[in-house]
Design an enzyme around this catalytic site. Structure first.
Site, PDB file in Angstrom:
ATOM      1  CB  SER A  70      -0.715   0.019   1.243  1.00 34.90           C
ATOM      2  OG  SER A  70      -1.952   1.031   1.185  1.00 34.90           O
ATOM      3  CG  ASP A  76      -7.688  -1.583  -3.018  1.00 31.53           C
ATOM      4  OD1 ASP A  76      -8.336  -1.265  -2.217  1.00 31.53           O
ATOM      5  OD2 ASP A  76      -6.432  -1.710  -3.172  1.00 31.53           O
ATOM      6  CG  HIS A 100      -6.194  -1.589   0.458  1.00 31.53           C
ATOM      7  ND1 HIS A 100      -5.922  -1.182  -0.450  1.00 31.53           N
ATOM      8  CD2 HIS A 100      -5.513  -1.395   1.560  1.00 31.53           C
ATOM      9  CE1 HIS A 100      -4.577  -0.465  -0.259  1.00 31.53           C
ATOM     10  NE2 HIS A 100      -4.527  -0.608   1.083  1.00 31.53           N
TER      11      HIS A 100
END
Length: 434
Positions: A215, A349, A380
């Site tokens: 991320s 996501d 995610h």
């Protein structure tokens, strides 16, 4: 005028129809609930192999053949795994199922501005399959650190495969570590990650590096490698999972209610507020610190953009939010990365809008060293696998990163000595003469 008999007759004709009408209403209600469940859980969505974008080169063919999970069907848990929201929620709440507890050593690195970077070092549990010394340098997601369950699961899996792991703890993220300067981690600051990588290179002069970012960490590692090509020395490859590539473009999507993105924005902002406020004594009130007015605005912030405008951009003296997002996004540096680069995202996501995925796809179409893998499901940082309900402890994401790293190490091992430790397939001097 109707007689009592006729009234009775009318009543006896209507009465039998009432149960049928109520049964119909029940069936309609059940059907509606089932329809909502099917839609929310996305049960009709098919399972599929990741959509892979890459150029046809010997290295890419070798990597896809040696890491077959990239080209095989990803099968999430049947009942809930096709919902990006549930995958994301489970990652956010639990991290992972049956998370292990790898034992590591915490390192403290003093920075030039007075800050103290920390990272945790985990030694391998056995020899690597190639016999080489290989270290995973790992950058977690926003506000995360080595104690998060998904990091612990990945580290344990990597250790068992013969990798040493160094995990950055984002500045200010650990609840029991005080800040030593009025600064904490930001969206794209690479200082702490660079310090960790430099320490590993000095401590293990013969180790190869596998760079991994999750991320926000994906943005940081790609920016780090692209900022200076010297940062790519001794790096075999890089893997980025679920990053958004451009904060400036992402901020617009975070204000939309599509995929409940605005709600996620609020939740992440609330978490960031808690982290910042836990260090209020170090960040606010002094001559070199934030102003008390910034603290007041922080309390009323309901989005990441408001926090970035009030607090985060000021850590590095950016004049505006636009400047902060522009200079801290890897989209302006990632084209300078020449080591093999695997970019992984999920189509469902809820945090990364589909429009942002044109960045990695275009990059993979233009650069030979880039592979872009887009899964249909995974949410995610979820990517859970499992038959029906209970997910497996190891996720598809964990297996892909280690599988790709194994393939890259094998490719490096089989190269002629004159080509080893290079980024591309540079020919040997003998081959040039031929």
């Amino acid at each position: 005028m109707a007689t009592p008999e006729s009234e009775y007759m009318e009543y006896t004709i209507v009465a039998p129809e009432m149960p049928a009408m109520f049964d119909g209403m029940k069936l309609a209600a059940v059907a509606t609930v089932l329809y909502i469940i099917v839609r929310c859980l996305n049960l009709k969505s098919p399972t599929a192999a990741p959509d892979i974008t890459y150029q046809d080169t010997p290295l890419n063919r070798f990597l896809l053949k040696s890491c077959p999970i990239l080209t095989k069907e990803y099968i999430p848990p049947l009942l809930w795994g096709k919902s990006g929201h549930l995958q994301t929620a489970l990652y956010g709440k639990m991290g992972r199922v049956s998370s292990p507890h790898p034992m590591g050593l915490r390192k403290y690195l003093p920075m030039q501005d007075g800050a103290t970077a920390t990272f945790d070092l985990f030694e391998p549990m056995g020899d690597h399959r190639t016999g080489d010394d290989v270290t995973m340098v790992i950058c977690p997601g926003i506000g995360n650190h080595s104690e998060k369950h998904y990091i612990r699961t990945f580290v344990d899996h990597s250790q068992k495969e013969g990798y040493r792991c160094a995990v950055l703890n984002h500045l200010g993220a650990l609840p029991n570590i005080e800040l030593t300067s009025p600064r904490m981690f930001t969206y794209g600051c690479t200082w702490e990650f660079a310090a960790m990588v430099g320490y590993i290179k000095r401590l293990y002069p013969h180790t190869h590096l596998i760079v991994v970012g999750f991320s926000l960490g994906g943005n940081i590692v790609c920016k780090f490698l692209g900022e200076n090509r010297a940062n790519q020395e001794r790096v075999l490859c890089c893997v980025s999972v679920c990053q958004g590539y451009s904060a400036l473009r992402a901020q617009e999507t975070f204000l939309q209610w599509d995929q409940c993105r605005r709600f996620y924005n609020f939740l992440m902002a609330d978490n960031m507020k808690k982290i910042i406020l836990s260090h209020r004594g170090s960040l606010f009130g002094g001559a070199t610190k934030m102003e008390d007015a910034d603290l007041s605005r922080l309390y009323t912030a309901t989005s990441l953009m408001q926090i970035d405008e009030t607090i985060m951009r000021k850590f590095h003296g950016h004049n505006s939010l636009k400047e902060y997002y522009e200079k801290e996004s890897c989209v302006h540096f990632i084209h300078n990365v020449d080591v093999p680069l695997l970019l992984v995202n999920s189509a469902d996501d809820p945090l990364v809008h589909g429009s942002l995925l044109t960045i990695p796809r275009t990059l993979a179409e233009k650069k030979q060293n880039v592979i872009f893998a887009l899964t249909l499901h995974g949410g995610h940082l979820g990517f859970f696998e499992g038959a029906v309900l209970v997910p497996q402890p190891l996720t598809w994401m964990d297996k892909v990163i280690v599988g790709y790293a194994n393939a890259m190490c094998q490719w490096e091992k089989q190269k002629p000595p004159c080509q080893q430790n290079g980024h591309q397939n540079a020919p040997c001097s003998e081959e040039k003469a031929a």
